[in-house]
Scaffold this active site. Sequence first.
Site, PDB file in Angstrom:
ATOM      1  N   SER A  56       0.861  -1.185   0.000  1.00 42.07           N
ATOM      2  CA  SER A  56       0.000   0.000   0.000  1.00 42.07           C
ATOM      3  C   SER A  56       0.893   1.229   0.000  1.00 42.07           C
ATOM      4  O   SER A  56       1.431   1.619   1.040  1.00 42.07           O
ATOM      5  CB  SER A  56      -0.922   0.014   1.224  1.00 42.07           C
ATOM      6  OG  SER A  56      -1.600   1.253   1.318  1.00 42.07           O
ATOM      7  N   GLU A  57       1.052   1.818  -1.170  1.00 42.25           N
ATOM      8  CA  GLU A  57       1.902   3.008  -1.267  1.00 42.25           C
ATOM      9  C   GLU A  57       1.343   4.156  -0.430  1.00 42.25           C
ATOM     10  O   GLU A  57       2.108   4.943   0.157  1.00 42.25           O
ATOM     11  CB  GLU A  57       2.043   3.440  -2.731  1.00 42.25           C
ATOM     12  CG  GLU A  57       2.992   2.587  -3.548  1.00 42.25           C
ATOM     13  CD  GLU A  57       2.426   1.210  -3.870  1.00 42.25           C
ATOM     14  OE1 GLU A  57       3.212   0.300  -4.203  1.00 42.25           O
ATOM     15  OE2 GLU A  57       1.185   1.049  -3.800  1.00 42.25           O
ATOM     16  N   HIS A 126       4.945   0.186 -15.704  1.00 41.74           N
ATOM     17  CA  HIS A 126       6.185  -0.019 -14.963  1.00 41.74           C
ATOM     18  C   HIS A 126       7.378   0.622 -15.671  1.00 41.74           C
ATOM     19  O   HIS A 126       8.523   0.247 -15.426  1.00 41.74           O
ATOM     20  CB  HIS A 126       6.474  -1.510 -14.768  1.00 41.74           C
ATOM     21  CG  HIS A 126       5.533  -2.190 -13.826  1.00 41.74           C
ATOM     22  ND1 HIS A 126       4.232  -2.472 -14.154  1.00 41.74           N
ATOM     23  CD2 HIS A 126       5.703  -2.650 -12.561  1.00 41.74           C
ATOM     24  CE1 HIS A 126       3.633  -3.075 -13.133  1.00 41.74           C
ATOM     25  NE2 HIS A 126       4.510  -3.196 -12.153  1.00 41.74           N
TER      26      HIS A 126
END
Length: 336
Positions: A56-57, A126
């Site tokens: 969880s950023e 990404h």
Amino acid sequence: MIFAKELNETLRTCLTADPRVLVLGEDIADPYGGAFKVTRGLSTAFPDRVRTMPISEGAIAGISAGLALAGYRPIAEIMFGDFLTLVFDQVVNHIAKYQAMYAGQATCPVIVRAPSGGHRGYGPTHSQSLEKHFLGVPHLRVVAASLVHDPRAVFEELLAQDSPVLYVEHKLLYPQHLTVPENGRSGDLLAAQDASPGMLPTVCLSAVPREECAVTVLAYGYQAMLAAKVVERLAVEEEIFVELLVPAQLAPMDWAPVERSVGVTGRLVTVEEGSGGWSWGTEAAATISRRLFRELRSPVDVVASEPTVIPSSRTKESRILVGEGQIEAALRAAAA
């Protein structure tokens, strides 16, 4: 030493020197040591201060903010820079605001590290360079890693101040050797450092003295390393001389070194891997055009990647992201 190992030693030095320093992130503990192995060995040496976090950023950023407000100096790793979108609220609406909101009575010196950039075939989510979305956020410093800036010196400076920082690390820098200027040279190029008070240095690279250069190119991170190859090749093969400026700090930007160089060459090309439009390069173009209008011999040229989704195909990716070909074409056009 290669950049990834030097950065690992930098974090180890920070943890050793200051008990307030903590390192937080996803999968950073041993034996994995992070997606790019930058934190390998640190959790073994500092088990209480190098902690793997949930996926969880937002939680990583929020916990880091709370720790910073409590007097700690957290260094938070976001596994891929693409996931910075998930910490945008915490960084912009909280971390960057506390010191000004409370008239300096509260500080929130969080350092957010983010591996970014493409050229590895990692696909649309990404491979991005999203730092342009954080430029101009009041009270937030945006700093870019490069091979010509000593990460130990950079982190020493960052930890000495109370400003929150976004530190972006292009993934292709990790396996490469540092070429920090020494004795006036960086590799085969002349090198000098230029900085205004309170700012991180801009490294100036060229094959000949500035007075003999026809163009200034401004680039950071991995793109600066590509630009250095082009600068050297043009000088050796065709005697087209260009001065490359590599800033460590992107925002607030130290414009004085750029003005000093462009004041001599009269031409500026900016290079970045982020998508074109509303970018660092366009801000540089606007600023230098306003400040040096009479000295400029041609409009500032902004080189950036195509404003589209980055494909997984390496062949298609190379057409979209800025490479040596685009940089060389822009420098040739500017020098003509």
